[in-house]
Scaffold this motif. Structure first.
Motif, short mmCIF file in Angstrom:
data_model
loop_
_atom_site.label_atom_id
_atom_site.label_comp_id
_atom_site.label_asym_id
_atom_site.label_seq_id
_atom_site.Cartn_x
_atom_site.Cartn_y
_atom_site.Cartn_z
N ALA A 35 -7.49 2.71 -17.26
CA ALA A 35 -8.81 2.08 -17.30
C ALA A 35 -8.76 0.76 -18.07
O ALA A 35 -8.06 0.66 -19.06
CB ALA A 35 -9.81 3.03 -17.96
N PRO A 36 -9.43 -0.27 -17.60
CA PRO A 36 -10.37 -0.30 -16.50
C PRO A 36 -9.70 -0.63 -15.16
O PRO A 36 -10.36 -0.78 -14.16
CB PRO A 36 -11.31 -1.43 -16.88
N TYR A 37 -8.39 -0.73 -15.15
CA TYR A 37 -7.68 -1.08 -13.93
C TYR A 37 -7.34 0.18 -13.15
O TYR A 37 -7.13 1.24 -13.72
CB TYR A 37 -6.41 -1.87 -14.24
N ASP A 38 -7.26 0.04 -11.84
CA ASP A 38 -6.90 1.16 -11.00
C ASP A 38 -6.01 0.63 -9.89
O ASP A 38 -6.00 -0.57 -9.61
CB ASP A 38 -8.15 1.82 -10.41
N CYS A 39 -5.26 1.50 -9.28
CA CYS A 39 -4.40 1.12 -8.18
C CYS A 39 -5.19 1.19 -6.88
O CYS A 39 -5.48 2.27 -6.40
CB CYS A 39 -3.18 2.04 -8.11
N GLU A 40 -5.55 0.06 -6.37
CA GLU A 40 -6.27 -0.01 -5.09
C GLU A 40 -5.29 -0.19 -3.93
O GLU A 40 -5.55 0.25 -2.82
CB GLU A 40 -7.27 -1.17 -5.10
N TYR A 41 -4.17 -0.85 -4.21
CA TYR A 41 -3.20 -1.20 -3.17
C TYR A 41 -1.83 -1.37 -3.83
O TYR A 41 -1.73 -1.97 -4.89
CB TYR A 41 -3.63 -2.52 -2.53
N ALA A 42 -0.81 -0.80 -3.25
CA ALA A 42 0.54 -0.96 -3.78
C ALA A 42 1.55 -0.85 -2.65
O ALA A 42 1.33 -0.15 -1.67
CB ALA A 42 0.84 0.11 -4.84
N CYS A 43 2.65 -1.59 -2.77
CA CYS A 43 3.75 -1.55 -1.80
C CYS A 43 5.07 -1.43 -2.55
O CYS A 43 5.20 -1.89 -3.68
CB CYS A 43 3.79 -2.82 -0.96
N ALA A 44 6.04 -0.82 -1.89
CA ALA A 44 7.37 -0.69 -2.47
C ALA A 44 8.41 -0.81 -1.38
O ALA A 44 8.18 -0.41 -0.24
CB ALA A 44 7.52 0.66 -3.18
N GLU A 45 9.56 -1.36 -1.74
CA GLU A 45 10.70 -1.44 -0.83
C GLU A 45 11.94 -1.04 -1.61
O GLU A 45 12.14 -1.51 -2.72
CB GLU A 45 10.86 -2.87 -0.31
#
Length: 158
Positions: free
Chosen positions: A118-128
């Motif tokens: 908090a206050p940040y959240d994972c809305e979008y993530a990518c991994a390779e």
């Protein structure tokens, strides 16, 4: 005495430094501008757009901290402005599958977790993922609209 201003009453900072700029003026002339945060005091220097300084936040715990800015004129009179600085941890990315240091062959299913603070959240993530010699897999995850905050997990496209 003129005045001091800090751009916001709450300054959010996810990193390890806080760049501070203060506008100050006095009819008698400004003698000193200083700022105090987490028990550390720095003198702000006159820059091209106000008085500026940088705080090292790496030793401060995450959460709210009290920032005090003091401006003194040449006669010794001063004014003070106070704000709250909010220091938050960035989201954590964790490889859930395959487990760290495991031996894999072929094209294993890759699962990545994004854990927000908090206050940040994972809305979008990518991994390779790649080995030293080849591409292993990649994937992206998007939190569905209206979904509650929390853990974001996604797997690879093979």
């Amino acid at each position: 005495m003129g005045g001091t201003s800090v751009s916001s009453s709450e300054l959010a900072n996810p990193g390890d430094t806080l760049a501070l700029r203060v506008d100050a003026a006095a009819s008698e002339g400004v003698y000193l501008v200083e700022a105090e945060l987490g028990g550390s005091t720095i003198e702000l220097v006159r820059g091209s757009s106000g008085f500026e300084g940088i705080f090292d936040l790496s030793g401060l715990p995450y959460g709210p901290h009290h920032l005090t800015v003091r401006v003194y004129d040449l006669l010794g009179d001063g004014v003070t402005a106070e704000r709250t600085v909010l220091r938050y941890a960035p989201p954590t990315i964790r490889l859930a599958n395959p487990r760290p240091n495991s031996v894999v062959s072929g094209r294993p299913r890759i699962q990545v977790q994004c854990i927000g603070a908090a206050p940040y959240d994972c809305e979008y993530a990518c991994a390779e993922l790649r080995s030293q010699r080849r591409y292993v897999g990649s994937g992206c995850g998007v939190r569905p609209e209206g979904a509650p905050p929390g853990l974001l997990q996604f797997g690879s496209t093979r």
